[in-house]
Design a protein around this motif. Structure first.
Motif, mmCIF file in Angstrom:
data_model
loop_
_atom_site.group_PDB
_atom_site.id
_atom_site.type_symbol
_atom_site.label_atom_id
_atom_site.label_comp_id
_atom_site.label_asym_id
_atom_site.label_seq_id
_atom_site.Cartn_x
_atom_site.Cartn_y
_atom_site.Cartn_z
ATOM 1 N N ARG A 40 -5.923 6.412 -2.884
ATOM 2 C CA ARG A 40 -5.547 6.450 -4.298
ATOM 3 C C ARG A 40 -5.161 7.869 -4.726
ATOM 4 O O ARG A 40 -4.211 8.072 -5.469
ATOM 5 N N LYS A 41 -5.897 8.849 -4.228
ATOM 6 C CA LYS A 41 -5.612 10.243 -4.570
ATOM 7 C C LYS A 41 -4.210 10.637 -4.094
ATOM 8 O O LYS A 41 -3.451 11.264 -4.838
ATOM 9 N N SER A 42 -3.844 10.243 -2.878
ATOM 10 C CA SER A 42 -2.506 10.554 -2.357
ATOM 11 C C SER A 42 -1.423 9.852 -3.161
ATOM 12 O O SER A 42 -0.401 10.452 -3.504
ATOM 13 N N ALA A 43 -1.642 8.577 -3.467
ATOM 14 C CA ALA A 43 -0.654 7.812 -4.244
ATOM 15 C C ALA A 43 -0.472 8.416 -5.639
ATOM 16 O O ALA A 43 0.651 8.531 -6.140
ATOM 17 N N ARG A 44 -1.563 8.835 -6.249
ATOM 18 C CA ARG A 44 -1.495 9.401 -7.602
ATOM 19 C C ARG A 44 -0.964 10.826 -7.592
ATOM 20 O O ARG A 44 -0.339 11.268 -8.561
ATOM 21 N N TYR A 45 -1.169 11.520 -6.497
ATOM 22 C CA TYR A 45 -0.560 12.850 -6.334
ATOM 23 C C TYR A 45 0.956 12.702 -6.254
ATOM 24 O O TYR A 45 1.696 13.461 -6.896
ATOM 25 N N LEU A 46 1.432 11.710 -5.493
ATOM 26 C CA LEU A 46 2.876 11.460 -5.416
ATOM 27 C C LEU A 46 3.436 11.049 -6.778
ATOM 28 O O LEU A 46 4.545 11.443 -7.139
ATOM 29 N N GLU A 47 2.665 10.264 -7.519
ATOM 30 C CA GLU A 47 3.091 9.852 -8.862
ATOM 31 C C GLU A 47 3.324 11.084 -9.738
ATOM 32 O O GLU A 47 4.344 11.193 -10.419
ATOM 33 N N LYS A 48 2.391 12.014 -9.694
ATOM 34 C CA LYS A 48 2.489 13.259 -10.483
ATOM 35 C C LYS A 48 3.672 14.108 -10.005
ATOM 36 O O LYS A 48 4.454 14.620 -10.814
ATOM 37 N N HIS B 299 5.966 4.341 -5.352
ATOM 38 C CA HIS B 299 6.487 3.175 -6.071
ATOM 39 C C HIS B 299 5.792 3.162 -7.428
ATOM 40 O O HIS B 299 4.547 3.150 -7.479
ATOM 41 N N PRO B 300 6.534 3.171 -8.524
ATOM 42 C CA PRO B 300 5.912 3.282 -9.853
ATOM 43 C C PRO B 300 4.901 2.181 -10.172
ATOM 44 O O PRO B 300 3.981 2.392 -10.945
ATOM 45 N N HIS B 301 5.059 1.008 -9.574
ATOM 46 C CA HIS B 301 4.147 -0.099 -9.874
ATOM 47 C C HIS B 301 3.283 -0.449 -8.680
ATOM 48 O O HIS B 301 2.904 -1.602 -8.480
ATOM 49 N N ALA B 302 2.940 0.547 -7.877
ATOM 50 C CA ALA B 302 2.160 0.326 -6.659
ATOM 51 C C ALA B 302 0.731 -0.100 -6.978
ATOM 52 O O ALA B 302 0.155 0.291 -7.991
ATOM 53 N N PHE C 236 0.798 -1.222 0.000
ATOM 54 C CA PHE C 236 0.000 0.000 0.000
ATOM 55 C C PHE C 236 0.833 1.274 0.000
ATOM 56 O O PHE C 236 0.297 2.363 0.170
ATOM 57 N N SER C 237 2.142 1.170 -0.147
ATOM 58 C CA SER C 237 3.048 2.322 -0.193
ATOM 59 C C SER C 237 3.060 3.125 1.101
ATOM 60 O O SER C 237 3.433 4.290 1.115
ATOM 61 N N SER C 238 2.658 2.520 2.204
ATOM 62 C CA SER C 238 2.646 3.192 3.495
ATOM 63 C C SER C 238 4.072 3.347 4.019
ATOM 64 O O SER C 238 4.863 2.420 3.958
ATOM 65 N N ARG C 239 4.402 4.522 4.544
ATOM 66 C CA ARG C 239 5.720 4.728 5.154
ATOM 67 C C ARG C 239 5.735 4.220 6.591
ATOM 68 O O ARG C 239 6.778 4.044 7.184
ATOM 69 N N GLY C 240 4.554 4.021 7.174
ATOM 70 C CA GLY C 240 4.455 3.443 8.507
ATOM 71 C C GLY C 240 4.972 4.351 9.603
ATOM 72 O O GLY C 240 4.879 5.574 9.513
ATOM 73 N N ASP C 241 5.522 3.735 10.649
ATOM 74 C CA ASP C 241 5.924 4.499 11.825
ATOM 75 C C ASP C 241 7.131 5.397 11.581
ATOM 76 O O ASP C 241 7.502 6.178 12.439
#
Length: 169
Positions: A84-92, A115-118, A32-37
């Protein structure tokens, strides 16, 4: 569904519905591309919860962000769309900013790693995979792997030693 071929007549088609994926922090990061703690926003399921040392809450002029929530009702839950919005914002932003520096700080603040293939970037899964209900943290890690149980047991044994208690089982 998935078609399972067998010798002889006929095949079996197996259908499944995703309920949950039990994962520890490392798996959440991979899937899930989480950075976690290690992030300022350590829980991607909470929109308003941030780590105290990040001092992001102090900079927030809206008082919407928190670092001292003790009850579930104080949390603002994120939706699958939010993730999804956060992940796609990071992609952009990765395309615009490139790796390192300000982009690393952005990932830290959002609590996600690009991650490009997240999984969250796969638009073909949007109608089929709902990540929030299926996001299940392995509670045994929180309790037993350098967690709550270890500390509690240590404090209990330390108390027995300092008070001179013997023969306690």
């Amino acid at each position: 569904g998935m078609r399972l071929p067998f010798d002889g007549p006929g095949h079996i088609r197996l259908f499944a519905r995703h309920g949950a994926t039990l994962q520890d922090g490392g798996a959440h990061k991979s899937v899930f591309s989480s950075r976690g703690d290690g992030a300022s926003k350590f829980c991607i399921l909470c929109k308003n919860l941030f780590e105290r040392q990040s001092e992001i809450v102090d900079e927030d002029g809206t008082n919407l962000l928190c670092c001292d929530i003790l009850e579930y009702k104080g949390l603002v839950p994120a939706t699958s769309r939010d993730l999804r919005k956060s992940a796609r914002y990071l992609e952009k932003k990765f395309i615009e900013m490139g790796p390192g520096g300000p982009f690393t700080e952005l990932q830290q603040a959002l609590g996600m790693t690009h991650h490009p293939h997240a999984l969250l970037l796969d638009r073909a899964l949007d109608d089929y995979f709902d990540p929030v209900p299926g996001y299940l943290h392995d509670w045994m890690h929180a309790l037993f792997v350098d967690g709550v149980f270890n500390l509690t047991l240590y404090l209990l044994l330390e108390t027995f030693i300092t008070t001179g208690e013997t023969g306690v089982y």
